[in-house]
Scaffold this active site. Structure first.
Site, PDB file in Angstrom:
ATOM      1  N   GLN A  30       7.349  -2.372   5.223  1.00 41.17           N
ATOM      2  CA  GLN A  30       6.676  -3.071   4.131  1.00 41.17           C
ATOM      3  C   GLN A  30       6.375  -2.166   2.934  1.00 41.17           C
ATOM      4  OE1 GLN A  30       2.573  -3.350   3.723  1.00 41.17           O
ATOM      5  NE2 GLN A  30       2.485  -5.552   4.081  1.00 41.17           N
ATOM      6  N   GLN A  43      -4.122  -5.556  -2.903  1.00 38.80           N
ATOM      7  CA  GLN A  43      -4.673  -4.708  -3.950  1.00 38.80           C
ATOM      8  C   GLN A  43      -4.627  -5.417  -5.302  1.00 38.80           C
ATOM      9  OE1 GLN A  43      -3.579  -0.720  -3.205  1.00 38.80           O
ATOM     10  NE2 GLN A  43      -4.083   0.013  -5.242  1.00 38.80           N
ATOM     11  N   ARG A  45      -2.951   4.878   4.553  1.00 42.40           N
ATOM     12  CA  ARG A  45      -1.842   4.248   3.813  1.00 42.40           C
ATOM     13  C   ARG A  45      -2.040   4.415   2.308  1.00 42.40           C
ATOM     14  NH1 ARG A  45      -1.020  -1.138   1.709  1.00 42.40           N
ATOM     15  NH2 ARG A  45       1.077  -1.991   2.058  1.00 42.40           N
ATOM     16  N   SER A  97       0.829  -7.862   0.991  1.00 41.28           N
ATOM     17  CA  SER A  97       0.876  -6.393   1.056  1.00 41.28           C
ATOM     18  C   SER A  97      -0.237  -5.867   1.958  1.00 41.28           C
ATOM     19  CB  SER A  97       0.806  -5.806  -0.360  1.00 41.28           C
ATOM     20  OG  SER A  97       1.010  -4.406  -0.351  1.00 41.28           O
ATOM     21  N   LEU A  98      -1.208  -5.155   1.397  1.00 42.31           N
ATOM     22  CA  LEU A  98      -2.364  -4.690   2.158  1.00 42.31           C
ATOM     23  C   LEU A  98      -2.980  -5.814   2.992  1.00 42.31           C
ATOM     24  CD1 LEU A  98      -5.096  -3.077   2.672  1.00 42.31           C
ATOM     25  CD2 LEU A  98      -5.793  -4.018   0.469  1.00 42.31           C
ATOM     26  N   HIS A 129       6.070  -0.646  -3.248  1.00 45.00           N
ATOM     27  CA  HIS A 129       7.077  -1.572  -2.721  1.00 45.00           C
ATOM     28  C   HIS A 129       8.453  -1.354  -3.345  1.00 45.00           C
ATOM     29  CE1 HIS A 129       4.192  -3.588  -0.229  1.00 45.00           C
ATOM     30  NE2 HIS A 129       3.382  -3.695  -1.268  1.00 45.00           N
TER      31      HIS A 129
END
Length: 317
Positions: free
Chosen positions: A249, A11, A116, A91-92, A200
């Site tokens: 995560q 992102q 998500r 991440s993503l 996160h």
């Protein structure tokens, strides 16, 4: 050819119009955007290509949009027969990496990251969480300050360890502000980020719990190549390992610097190709290790240059 890894952005890499030129020139890319629209039941491609930007920036659209664009570019690259020895995503982007490694279908992945995004957006009421980028401070010092501030102001944690001297902290808004104040006193450069939540961090646990239930409902296969997990910076390959790491995560640190070093030092990767919109990971690569070779694929021009370079020609991107 030297050992190669594919990297996929997360992102923040999004922009209106991303992937459109590739879709216009390559049917493999166009087909991925069609598959995304069909899987989600609405025209994600219209949001990606036409915006408005405020809509594309909504987490539950941004995440499937970046995944779709990354996989569209990957499908074009597949024609060249260029294959990685390992993959990773920020991440993503870990979902894009898993699709590329055959661990989950694109359709499942695009639906999961849409959910998500919603879970992450709803996990913490607006204004209660925050994130800040910290430049020029040692990771251990940042961790120490966050731990001390957390005892008095609530949770503030390392969210992204991106490269030497570039860390993002996340948590309760007042704790992030206090940690930022202390870090500035220690000559760190602190920049608050415009985000919709404290991603996160442990405050995202409600989103992690919801995501776990969704992940239980999809098939996750063993990966065909090692996937470097954000939460450990180590390879995962079995379906069970992957499901666990994806759940953790959401509320854990993204150990990106460590992941690149794992691929280089433990797996012998010498060449990295970022596949997806923007060039965030491409730029981070040289901050992490100046000795490795980096390329990117985010447009027809960079695609042609990267393929030529990887096939041993002189063109570089």
């Amino acid at each position: 050819m030297k050992k190669l890894a594919f990297l996929f952005p997360g992102q923040g890499a999004q922009s209106v119009g991303m992937g459109k030129e590739m879709a216009e020139q390559y049917p493999q890319a166009a087909e991925v955007f069609k598959r995304a629209d069909a899987a989600l039941g609405f025209s994600l491609s219209d949001i990606i290509w036409n915006g408005p930007e405020d809509e594309l920036r909504l987490t539950y659209y941004t995440q499937p949009a970046i995944l779709t664009t990354s996989i569209a570019l990957l499908e074009v690259l597949k024609v060249e027969g260029i294959k990685p020895s390992a993959v990773a995503g920020h991440s993503l982007g870990e979902y894009s990496a898993l699709v590329s490694a055959g661990a989950m279908t694109f359709e499942d992945a695009v639906r999961v990251v849409h959910a998500r995004g919603k879970f992450m957006d709803e996990a913490v009421p607006a204004g209660l969480g925050a994130m800040s980028a910290v430049m020029g401070a040692d990771r251990e010092l940042i961790l120490k300050i966050c731990q001390e501030v957390s005892q008095s102001h609530g949770p503030v944690e390392l969210a992204n360890v991106n490269s030497p001297g570039q860390v993002v902290i996340s948590g309760k808004a007042e704790a992030v502000a206090e940690a930022g104040r202390v870090l500035k006193e220690n000559k760190g450069k602190v920049t608050p980020l415009v985000v919709s939540g404290p991603f996160h961090s442990s405050l995202m646990q409600p989103a992690a719990d919801q995501l776990a239930a969704v992940l239980q409902g999809i098939a996750i296969q063993d990966a065909q190549v090692p996937v470097i997990a954000n939460v450990t910076a180590k390879p995962v390959q079995t379906g069970a390992e992957i499901r666990d790491s994806l759940t953790r995560q959401v509320s854990s640190s993204v150990l990106w610097e460590d992941s690149i070093l794992t691929m280089k030092n433990d797996l012998g990767i010498e060449t990295f190709v970022e596949i997806g919109p923007g060039k965030v990971l491409f730029n981070l690569l040289k901050r992490i290790d100046k000795t490795v070779q980096g390329y990117l694929i985010n447009s027809p021009e960079t695609y042609a240059a990267t393929v030529a370079a990887l096939k041993g020609e002189t063109t570089t991107c």
